[in-house]
Design a protein around this motif. Structure first.
Motif, mmCIF file in Angstrom:
data_model
loop_
_atom_site.group_PDB
_atom_site.id
_atom_site.type_symbol
_atom_site.label_atom_id
_atom_site.label_comp_id
_atom_site.label_asym_id
_atom_site.label_seq_id
_atom_site.Cartn_x
_atom_site.Cartn_y
_atom_site.Cartn_z
ATOM 1 N N ASP A 1 74.555 61.986 60.044
ATOM 2 C CA ASP A 1 75.193 62.595 61.421
ATOM 3 C C ASP A 1 76.268 63.508 61.248
ATOM 4 O OD1 ASP A 1 76.913 60.753 59.835
ATOM 5 O OD2 ASP A 1 77.778 59.569 61.684
ATOM 6 N N ARG A 2 76.908 63.872 60.077
ATOM 7 C CA ARG A 2 77.914 64.914 59.861
ATOM 8 C C ARG A 2 77.540 66.040 59.014
ATOM 9 N NH1 ARG A 2 83.012 62.183 57.375
ATOM 10 N NH2 ARG A 2 83.764 64.169 57.792
ATOM 11 N N GLY A 3 76.208 65.916 58.968
ATOM 12 C CA GLY A 3 75.589 67.084 58.119
ATOM 13 C C GLY A 3 75.102 68.381 59.063
ATOM 14 N N LEU A 4 74.405 69.337 58.512
ATOM 15 C CA LEU A 4 73.815 70.358 59.200
ATOM 16 C C LEU A 4 72.436 69.650 59.925
ATOM 17 C CD1 LEU A 4 73.716 73.123 56.510
ATOM 18 C CD2 LEU A 4 75.280 72.687 58.466
ATOM 19 N N LEU A 5 71.746 68.833 59.586
ATOM 20 C CA LEU A 5 70.737 68.080 60.290
ATOM 21 C C LEU A 5 71.032 66.607 60.824
ATOM 22 C CD1 LEU A 5 68.077 69.501 57.695
ATOM 23 C CD2 LEU A 5 68.682 70.474 60.016
ATOM 24 N N ARG A 6 71.604 66.617 61.752
ATOM 25 C CA ARG A 6 72.087 65.478 62.363
ATOM 26 C C ARG A 6 71.398 64.386 63.029
ATOM 27 N NH1 ARG A 6 78.057 67.436 63.905
ATOM 28 N NH2 ARG A 6 78.313 68.918 62.272
ATOM 29 N N ASP A 7 69.967 64.841 63.645
ATOM 30 C CA ASP A 7 69.198 63.924 64.184
ATOM 31 C C ASP A 7 67.889 64.383 64.134
ATOM 32 O OD1 ASP A 7 68.823 65.859 66.157
ATOM 33 O OD2 ASP A 7 70.607 65.276 67.187
ATOM 34 N N ARG A 8 66.831 63.070 64.475
ATOM 35 C CA ARG A 8 65.546 63.532 64.462
ATOM 36 C C ARG A 8 65.074 64.957 65.007
ATOM 37 N NH1 ARG A 8 61.851 60.477 62.597
ATOM 38 N NH2 ARG A 8 59.645 60.693 63.165
#
Length: 77
Positions: A22-29
């Motif tokens: 959730d705090r990275g580059l890819l945060r959600d589906r």
């Protein structure tokens, strides 16, 4: 031109663990939608971890990915 032995994602049939945060580059589906669409029909497990900006298995102390990956690997055929 593709490299020798290159296989398009749609042809990769190996089980795959995909991890985001959730705090990275890819945060959600939705951030993985393009990749998951190319792998449709193949075994893909998507997991989103909370509170991380970087995941490093080499520094696995208190890293939630280490036990998650171990469980995932233990269930492979």
């Amino acid at each position: 031109m593709d490299a020798p032995g290159y296989r398009p994602q749609a042809e990769v049939g190996h089980p795959t663990l995909v991890v985001g945060s959730d705090r990275g580059l890819l945060r959600d589906r939705e951030a993985f939608a393009g990749y998951l669409a190319q792998r449709e029909g193949w075994p893909v497990t998507l997991t989103l971890l909370e509170g991380l900006t970087h995941i490093d298995l080499l520094a696995a102390d208190r890293n939630p990915l280490a036990p998650l990956a171990a469980r995932w690997i233990s269930r492979l055929p």
